[in-house]
Design a protein around this motif. Sequence first.
Motif, PDB file in Angstrom:
ATOM      1  N   SER A 137      -3.912   1.699  11.675  1.00  0.00           N
ATOM      2  CA  SER A 137      -5.120   1.598  12.485  1.00  0.00           C
ATOM      3  C   SER A 137      -6.375   1.566  11.610  1.00  0.00           C
ATOM      4  CB  SER A 137      -5.183   2.733  13.504  1.00  0.00           C
ATOM      5  OG  SER A 137      -5.260   3.983  12.859  1.00  0.00           O
ATOM      6  N   GLN A 138      -6.375   2.282  10.496  1.00  0.00           N
ATOM      7  CA  GLN A 138      -7.528   2.233   9.599  1.00  0.00           C
ATOM      8  C   GLN A 138      -7.643   0.865   8.930  1.00  0.00           C
ATOM      9  OE1 GLN A 138      -6.431   5.501   7.051  1.00  0.00           O
ATOM     10  NE2 GLN A 138      -8.006   6.827   7.931  1.00  0.00           N
ATOM     11  N   HIS A 139      -6.524   0.330   8.472  1.00  0.00           N
ATOM     12  CA  HIS A 139      -6.525  -0.955   7.766  1.00  0.00           C
ATOM     13  C   HIS A 139      -7.087  -2.078   8.616  1.00  0.00           C
ATOM     14  CE1 HIS A 139      -4.901  -0.735   3.772  1.00  0.00           C
ATOM     15  NE2 HIS A 139      -3.805  -0.112   4.140  1.00  0.00           N
ATOM     16  N   ALA A 191      -2.030  13.140   3.070  1.00  0.00           N
ATOM     17  CA  ALA A 191      -1.059  12.047   2.968  1.00  0.00           C
ATOM     18  C   ALA A 191      -0.751  11.620   4.407  1.00  0.00           C
ATOM     19  CB  ALA A 191       0.203  12.490   2.234  1.00  0.00           C
ATOM     20  N   ALA A 192      -1.441  10.605   4.847  1.00  0.00           N
ATOM     21  CA  ALA A 192      -1.396  10.167   6.240  1.00  0.00           C
ATOM     22  C   ALA A 192      -0.056   9.545   6.604  1.00  0.00           C
ATOM     23  CB  ALA A 192      -2.512   9.147   6.486  1.00  0.00           C
ATOM     24  N   SER A 193       0.096   9.290   7.873  1.00  0.00           N
ATOM     25  CA  SER A 193       1.259   8.537   8.347  1.00  0.00           C
ATOM     26  C   SER A 193       0.978   7.048   8.177  1.00  0.00           C
ATOM     27  CB  SER A 193       1.515   8.840   9.821  1.00  0.00           C
ATOM     28  OG  SER A 193       0.517   8.227  10.624  1.00  0.00           O
ATOM     29  N   ARG A 241     -14.537  -2.769  13.089  1.00  0.00           N
ATOM     30  CA  ARG A 241     -15.940  -2.388  13.275  1.00  0.00           C
ATOM     31  C   ARG A 241     -16.726  -2.628  11.981  1.00  0.00           C
ATOM     32  NH1 ARG A 241     -15.924   3.562  14.228  1.00  0.00           N
ATOM     33  NH2 ARG A 241     -14.225   3.359  12.744  1.00  0.00           N
ATOM     34  N   PRO A 242     -17.949  -3.068  12.084  1.00  0.00           N
ATOM     35  CA  PRO A 242     -18.766  -3.261  10.864  1.00  0.00           C
ATOM     36  C   PRO A 242     -18.947  -1.972  10.059  1.00  0.00           C
ATOM     37  CG  PRO A 242     -19.799  -4.326  12.750  1.00  0.00           C
ATOM     38  CD  PRO A 242     -18.628  -3.537  13.284  1.00  0.00           C
ATOM     39  N   SER A 243     -18.893  -0.832  10.710  1.00  0.00           N
ATOM     40  CA  SER A 243     -19.091   0.443  10.016  1.00  0.00           C
ATOM     41  C   SER A 243     -17.807   1.010   9.408  1.00  0.00           C
ATOM     42  CB  SER A 243     -19.667   1.474  10.988  1.00  0.00           C
ATOM     43  OG  SER A 243     -18.751   1.704  12.051  1.00  0.00           O
ATOM     44  N   ALA A 244     -16.683   0.339   9.588  1.00  0.00           N
ATOM     45  CA  ALA A 244     -15.395   0.853   9.098  1.00  0.00           C
ATOM     46  C   ALA A 244     -15.405   0.965   7.576  1.00  0.00           C
ATOM     47  CB  ALA A 244     -14.258  -0.039   9.552  1.00  0.00           C
ATOM     48  N   GLN A 245     -14.794   2.026   7.058  1.00  0.00           N
ATOM     49  CA  GLN A 245     -14.768   2.280   5.620  1.00  0.00           C
ATOM     50  C   GLN A 245     -13.388   2.079   4.991  1.00  0.00           C
ATOM     51  OE1 GLN A 245     -17.543   3.228   3.719  1.00  0.00           O
ATOM     52  NE2 GLN A 245     -18.626   2.634   5.572  1.00  0.00           N
ATOM     53  N   ALA A 246     -12.317   2.417   5.713  1.00  0.00           N
ATOM     54  CA  ALA A 246     -10.966   2.431   5.138  1.00  0.00           C
ATOM     55  C   ALA A 246     -10.138   1.211   5.533  1.00  0.00           C
ATOM     56  CB  ALA A 246     -10.250   3.715   5.563  1.00  0.00           C
ATOM     57  N   ASN A 247     -10.806   0.108   5.840  1.00  0.00           N
ATOM     58  CA  ASN A 247     -10.112  -1.083   6.343  1.00  0.00           C
ATOM     59  C   ASN A 247      -9.901  -2.130   5.252  1.00  0.00           C
ATOM     60  OD1 ASN A 247     -12.816  -1.743   6.141  1.00  0.00           O
ATOM     61  ND2 ASN A 247     -12.875  -2.896   8.052  1.00  0.00           N
ATOM     62  N   MET A 248      -9.274  -1.709   4.178  1.00  0.00           N
ATOM     63  CA  MET A 248      -9.098  -2.596   3.029  1.00  0.00           C
ATOM     64  C   MET A 248      -8.280  -3.843   3.361  1.00  0.00           C
ATOM     65  SD  MET A 248     -11.064  -1.338   0.912  1.00  0.00           S
ATOM     66  CE  MET A 248     -10.764  -2.630  -0.262  1.00  0.00           C
ATOM     67  N   LEU A 249      -7.318  -3.733   4.235  1.00  0.00           N
ATOM     68  CA  LEU A 249      -6.535  -4.919   4.584  1.00  0.00           C
ATOM     69  C   LEU A 249      -7.423  -5.949   5.268  1.00  0.00           C
ATOM     70  CD1 LEU A 249      -4.000  -6.576   4.816  1.00  0.00           C
ATOM     71  CD2 LEU A 249      -3.327  -5.190   6.785  1.00  0.00           C
ATOM     72  N   ALA A 250      -8.203  -5.533   6.254  1.00  0.00           N
ATOM     73  CA  ALA A 250      -9.091  -6.469   6.950  1.00  0.00           C
ATOM     74  C   ALA A 250     -10.088  -7.085   5.963  1.00  0.00           C
ATOM     75  CB  ALA A 250      -9.817  -5.762   8.097  1.00  0.00           C
ATOM     76  N   GLY A 273       0.814  -1.206   0.000  1.00  0.00           N
ATOM     77  CA  GLY A 273       0.000   0.000   0.000  1.00  0.00           C
ATOM     78  C   GLY A 273       0.849   1.258   0.000  1.00  0.00           C
ATOM     79  N   ARG A 274       0.142   2.383   0.036  1.00  0.00           N
ATOM     80  CA  ARG A 274       0.796   3.691   0.041  1.00  0.00           C
ATOM     81  C   ARG A 274      -0.076   4.664   0.802  1.00  0.00           C
ATOM     82  NH1 ARG A 274      -2.154   7.113  -3.276  1.00  0.00           N
ATOM     83  NH2 ARG A 274      -3.445   6.000  -4.772  1.00  0.00           N
ATOM     84  N   THR A 275       0.520   5.745   1.208  1.00  0.00           N
ATOM     85  CA  THR A 275      -0.250   6.860   1.729  1.00  0.00           C
ATOM     86  C   THR A 275      -0.281   7.937   0.655  1.00  0.00           C
ATOM     87  OG1 THR A 275       1.665   7.885   2.773  1.00  0.00           O
ATOM     88  CG2 THR A 275       0.391   6.351   4.126  1.00  0.00           C
ATOM     89  N   GLY A 276      -1.297   8.753   0.705  1.00  0.00           N
ATOM     90  CA  GLY A 276      -1.511   9.807  -0.282  1.00  0.00           C
ATOM     91  C   GLY A 276      -2.864   9.607  -0.937  1.00  0.00           C
ATOM     92  N   ASP A 277      -3.864  10.329  -0.450  1.00  0.00           N
ATOM     93  CA  ASP A 277      -5.248  10.152  -0.895  1.00  0.00           C
ATOM     94  C   ASP A 277      -5.425  10.451  -2.377  1.00  0.00           C
ATOM     95  OD1 ASP A 277      -5.763   9.644   1.749  1.00  0.00           O
ATOM     96  OD2 ASP A 277      -7.070  11.365   2.060  1.00  0.00           O
ATOM     97  N   ASN A 278      -6.416   9.805  -2.963  1.00  0.00           N
ATOM     98  CA  ASN A 278      -6.783  10.078  -4.356  1.00  0.00           C
ATOM     99  C   ASN A 278      -7.690  11.294  -4.486  1.00  0.00           C
ATOM    100  OD1 ASN A 278      -5.359   8.058  -5.669  1.00  0.00           O
ATOM    101  ND2 ASN A 278      -6.981   6.564  -5.363  1.00  0.00           N
ATOM    102  N   SER A 279      -8.401  11.651  -3.428  1.00  0.00           N
ATOM    103  CA  SER A 279      -9.431  12.681  -3.550  1.00  0.00           C
ATOM    104  C   SER A 279      -9.182  13.935  -2.717  1.00  0.00           C
ATOM    105  CB  SER A 279     -10.788  12.087  -3.166  1.00  0.00           C
ATOM    106  OG  SER A 279     -10.737  11.605  -1.839  1.00  0.00           O
ATOM    107  N   SER A 280      -8.055  14.003  -2.034  1.00  0.00           N
ATOM    108  CA  SER A 280      -7.751  15.186  -1.225  1.00  0.00           C
ATOM    109  C   SER A 280      -6.239  15.334  -1.113  1.00  0.00           C
ATOM    110  CB  SER A 280      -8.358  15.064   0.179  1.00  0.00           C
ATOM    111  OG  SER A 280      -7.604  14.141   0.952  1.00  0.00           O
ATOM    112  N   ALA A 281      -5.807  16.413  -0.502  1.00  0.00           N
ATOM    113  CA  ALA A 281      -4.370  16.665  -0.332  1.00  0.00           C
ATOM    114  C   ALA A 281      -3.801  15.949   0.892  1.00  0.00           C
ATOM    115  CB  ALA A 281      -4.106  18.167  -0.244  1.00  0.00           C
TER     116      ALA A 281
END
Length: 155
Positions: free
Chosen positions: A53-55, A45-47, A59-68, A35-43
């Motif tokens: 922690s997002q990956h 670029a997370a750590s 939680r069932p409501s999680a949106q950015a947990n592509m790894l899980a 993976g990489r950091t650096g959003d496609n839709s905004s400026a």
Amino acid sequence: MDSYETSFTGKILERGFWLYVWRISSSEKTVWYVGRTGDNSSANAASPFGRLSQHLDLRPSAQANMLAKNLRASGMTPGECEYDLLTLGPIFPEQSNFEDHKPYRDIVGKLEAELAYTLSQRGMVVLGKHPKRGDFDKNLFTEALSKVNAFIKNG
């Protein structure tokens, strides 16, 4: 009562454009996630720590947990896996506006795609979808691949 230890350097708290490679193992198999950091839709670029922690947000409501999500899709249970993470960067600093952000996002995206492709060509199971491959910075790729090879060898 079980106990677990985690250690990391504070350097992975720095925002910017990073590449990262996960090695995830269960009793049955080992898979990889690039993976990489650096959003496609905004400026933004997370750590890498923020993405970590997002990956793995279960939680069932999680949106950015592509790894899980990818682990589950491959038949693995995230809570039963062992994780190793290599972070590379920051390759570029976070930018203040989206127009300045896009060129760096695209450079790192091509590196991500090429790295995922290279690992899959070695017969490694690489989870997820990656940006379309194309022209990439060969010097940055060579440096990144050298570090990834050492990570793989030492694992």
